[in-house]
Every structure is written in C-alpha cells, then in structure tokens.
Design a protein around this motif. Structure first.
Motif, short mmCIF file in Angstrom:
data_model
loop_
_atom_site.label_atom_id
_atom_site.label_comp_id
_atom_site.label_asym_id
_atom_site.label_seq_id
_atom_site.Cartn_x
_atom_site.Cartn_y
_atom_site.Cartn_z
N ARG A 27 45.94 -10.22 -22.53
CA ARG A 27 47.28 -9.71 -22.77
C ARG A 27 47.50 -8.33 -22.16
O ARG A 27 48.57 -7.76 -22.27
CB ARG A 27 47.55 -9.66 -24.27
CG ARG A 27 47.50 -11.03 -24.93
CD ARG A 27 47.70 -10.97 -26.43
NE ARG A 27 47.03 -9.89 -27.12
CZ ARG A 27 45.74 -9.89 -27.51
NH1 ARG A 27 44.98 -10.91 -27.24
NH2 ARG A 27 45.22 -8.87 -28.15
N GLY A 28 46.49 -7.74 -21.55
CA GLY A 28 46.57 -6.41 -20.95
C GLY A 28 45.19 -5.94 -20.58
O GLY A 28 44.23 -6.70 -20.59
N LEU A 29 45.07 -4.64 -20.27
CA LEU A 29 43.78 -4.09 -19.86
C LEU A 29 42.95 -3.55 -21.01
O LEU A 29 41.78 -3.24 -20.84
CB LEU A 29 43.99 -2.97 -18.83
CG LEU A 29 44.45 -3.43 -17.45
CD1 LEU A 29 44.83 -2.24 -16.59
CD2 LEU A 29 43.38 -4.26 -16.79
N GLY A 30 43.53 -3.40 -22.18
CA GLY A 30 42.78 -2.88 -23.33
C GLY A 30 42.45 -1.41 -23.22
O GLY A 30 41.35 -0.98 -23.54
N ILE A 84 40.86 -8.71 -14.59
CA ILE A 84 41.49 -7.40 -14.44
C ILE A 84 42.85 -7.52 -13.78
O ILE A 84 43.82 -6.88 -14.21
CB ILE A 84 40.55 -6.45 -13.66
CG1 ILE A 84 39.36 -6.08 -14.56
CG2 ILE A 84 41.29 -5.20 -13.19
CD1 ILE A 84 38.27 -5.31 -13.88
N ALA A 85 42.95 -8.36 -12.76
CA ALA A 85 44.25 -8.56 -12.09
C ALA A 85 45.27 -9.15 -13.05
O ALA A 85 46.44 -8.72 -13.08
CB ALA A 85 44.07 -9.47 -10.88
N MET A 86 44.86 -10.11 -13.87
CA MET A 86 45.77 -10.70 -14.83
C MET A 86 46.17 -9.67 -15.89
O MET A 86 47.33 -9.60 -16.30
CB MET A 86 45.17 -11.93 -15.49
CG MET A 86 46.13 -12.63 -16.43
SD MET A 86 45.50 -14.19 -17.02
CE MET A 86 45.81 -15.20 -15.60
N GLY A 87 45.22 -8.85 -16.33
CA GLY A 87 45.53 -7.78 -17.28
C GLY A 87 46.53 -6.80 -16.72
O GLY A 87 47.44 -6.34 -17.43
#
Length: 119
Positions: A27-30, A84-87
């Motif tokens: 859902r993001g990079l955290g 990482i790209a999806m995040g």
C-alpha cells in the motif's frame, strides 16, 4: 443411517475466481515523516536503504523537481525492485500508472529505448 444430499444452495459458486498478485498487499513504502523506513509498514518489509532512497525520489516528484515520466530501478532478481516500484506508485496515488516490463521488452530493432519508455 441416511446421508443428506447437498442442496443446490449449499454449493459454492466457482464461477468467480479472484486473482491475487504477488504484490497485492503493498500500500506504500512504509516510511515515516522523516523518510525513515519502518521495520514493517504498508506491506513492506526490509530493504530499508532502498525504501528511503525511493522516498527521496517520491518527494522530488511531488515537489516537481524531477524531470521525465519514468524511474528505472535495476538490480539482481528477487531484491524487491517490483515491490518498491509498486509502493512508489501507491504512494503517489490511484491516478499514477504502474507498469512492469522486462529488459527484453525494451531492446527491439524496430523501436529505440527512449521511444518504448515514452509509450
């Protein structure tokens, strides 16, 4: 002893199959507000330095300080590039397109690398 026969209503509907992707949990990079990676956050685990670097790039994109329309992430197989790209795409919002492509898709005799990335 009699065995009850199942009724039609008891049968499970198998016509609809939900596909779950390998990175559907992201859902993001955290990252926190200071761009430090949480141990576990928004579906991301590990790769703290790479996530922090991706956060810096995200800030540059949001502030309009980065040119171009694509980010190239390179590395060994299985190191988390797609995650990482999806995040990054999720952190930028729903209107941000996310497309994965293999290197072999870019190298073509009919099309230059720049032309393929701009499509």
């Amino acid at each position: 002893m009699t065995t009850a026969t199942p009724k039609i209503a008891d049968m499970k509907d198998m016509t609809k199959i939900e596909r779950i992707g390998a990175h559907s949990h992201i859902r993001g990079l955290g990252l926190d507000d200071s761009l430090e990676a949480r141990k576990v956050g928004q579906g991301m685990v590990g790769q703290k330095d790479a996530r922090r670097a991706a956060g810096v790039i995200l800030n540059m994109i949001k502030e309009g300080r980065i040119a171009g329309r694509a980010v190239l992430i390179a590395g060994q197989p299985g190191t988390g590039k797609t995650a990482i790209a999806m995040g990054m795409a999720k952190a930028l919002g729903e209107e941000t397109p996310f497309t994965t492509m293999a290197g072999s898709e870019i190298f073509s005799l009919e099309m230059s690398k720049t032309e393929s990335l701009t499509q």
